[in-house]
Scaffold this motif. Structure first.
Motif, PDB file in Angstrom:
ATOM      1  N   MET A 154       0.815  -1.156   0.135  1.00 60.46           N
ATOM      2  CA  MET A 154       0.102   0.236   0.038  1.00 60.46           C
ATOM      3  C   MET A 154       0.987   1.208  -0.023  1.00 60.46           C
ATOM      4  SD  MET A 154      -3.109   1.125   2.682  1.00 60.46           S
ATOM      5  CE  MET A 154      -3.976  -0.583   2.528  1.00 60.46           C
TER       6      MET A 154
ATOM      7  N   ASP B 147      -7.115  -5.576  10.873  1.00 55.82           N
ATOM      8  CA  ASP B 147      -7.350  -5.602   9.642  1.00 55.82           C
ATOM      9  C   ASP B 147      -8.350  -4.896   8.901  1.00 55.82           C
ATOM     10  OD1 ASP B 147      -6.669  -7.050   7.335  1.00 55.82           O
ATOM     11  OD2 ASP B 147      -8.177  -8.450   7.649  1.00 55.82           O
ATOM     12  N   ARG B 148      -8.590  -3.509   9.429  1.00 50.25           N
ATOM     13  CA  ARG B 148      -9.420  -2.537   8.873  1.00 50.25           C
ATOM     14  C   ARG B 148      -8.602  -1.883   7.838  1.00 50.25           C
ATOM     15  NH1 ARG B 148     -11.624  -0.038  14.076  1.00 50.25           N
ATOM     16  NH2 ARG B 148     -12.593   1.278  12.687  1.00 50.25           N
ATOM     17  N   PRO B 149      -9.452  -1.417   6.801  1.00 55.82           N
ATOM     18  CA  PRO B 149      -8.979  -0.441   6.048  1.00 55.82           C
ATOM     19  C   PRO B 149      -8.834   0.955   6.367  1.00 55.82           C
ATOM     20  CG  PRO B 149     -11.212  -0.521   5.551  1.00 55.82           C
ATOM     21  CD  PRO B 149     -10.914  -1.662   6.508  1.00 55.82           C
TER      22      PRO B 149
ATOM     23  N   GLU C 164     -10.054   7.160   3.640  1.00 54.71           N
ATOM     24  CA  GLU C 164      -9.477   7.892   2.463  1.00 54.71           C
ATOM     25  C   GLU C 164      -9.296   9.329   3.340  1.00 54.71           C
ATOM     26  OE1 GLU C 164      -8.700   7.412  -0.747  1.00 54.71           O
ATOM     27  OE2 GLU C 164      -9.147   5.420  -0.253  1.00 54.71           O
TER      28      GLU C 164
END
Length: 156
Positions: free
Chosen positions: A1, A57-59, A62
């Protein structure tokens, strides 16, 4: 990422203190007795918040454009600043075969240093890469890395 750029708000607090907070990370706040100290502590707080999301494990959210940030009523606004975040490098399980005597020595030394076996091997591998290959490596308190990405923006 790849690196993400998150906006932050620097505001004045009571008794000459300063606070920093991140609109995209509710509850991620920091304070200090100077602007620099509040910003530095804010960067550390953001790195820790990113680590927590990663571990769960969370995004990552934005980033909100600065022009869309709504300042709360009573905010004594000083400036916006941007913090770049390199998300953590995920760990991967590997199997290696080593002599039992070496593993015993590693375990004893890791215990002396207050480290796990895995942490010790990671440190040893990083040190070897720097020493043997001339590769630049850095150790950080958090797995995420933050970077200052410009000057303060004081326009509201």
């Amino acid at each position: 990422m790849k690196r993400r750029l998150y906006p932050a708000v620097l505001e004045r607090g009571p008794k000459g203190a300063f606070g920093a907070w991140f609109p995209d990370f509710p509850g991620c706040v920091a304070g200090g007795t100077s602007q620099d100290q509040a910003i530095e502590r804010g960067e550390s707080a953001l790195a820790q918040a990113v680590d927590v999301l990663f571990e769960q494990d969370r995004p990552l959210p934005e980033p909100t454009p600065i022009e869309r940030i709504t300042l709360p009523k009573g905010c004594d606004f000083v400036a916006y600043f941007i913090v770049g975040v390199d998300p953590p490098d995920p760990s991967e399980r590997v199997n290696v075969y080593l002599p039992k005597s070496l593993i015993g020595r590693v375990d004893r030394r890791a215990a002396e240093l207050g480290m796990s076996r895995s942490s010790f091997f990671g440190l040893a591998a990083s040190t070897a890469l720097v020493g043997f290959l001339g590769v630049r490596g850095e150790l950080a308190e958090s797995r995420s890395k933050v970077h200052k990405t410009g000057r303060l923006r004081t326009a509201k």
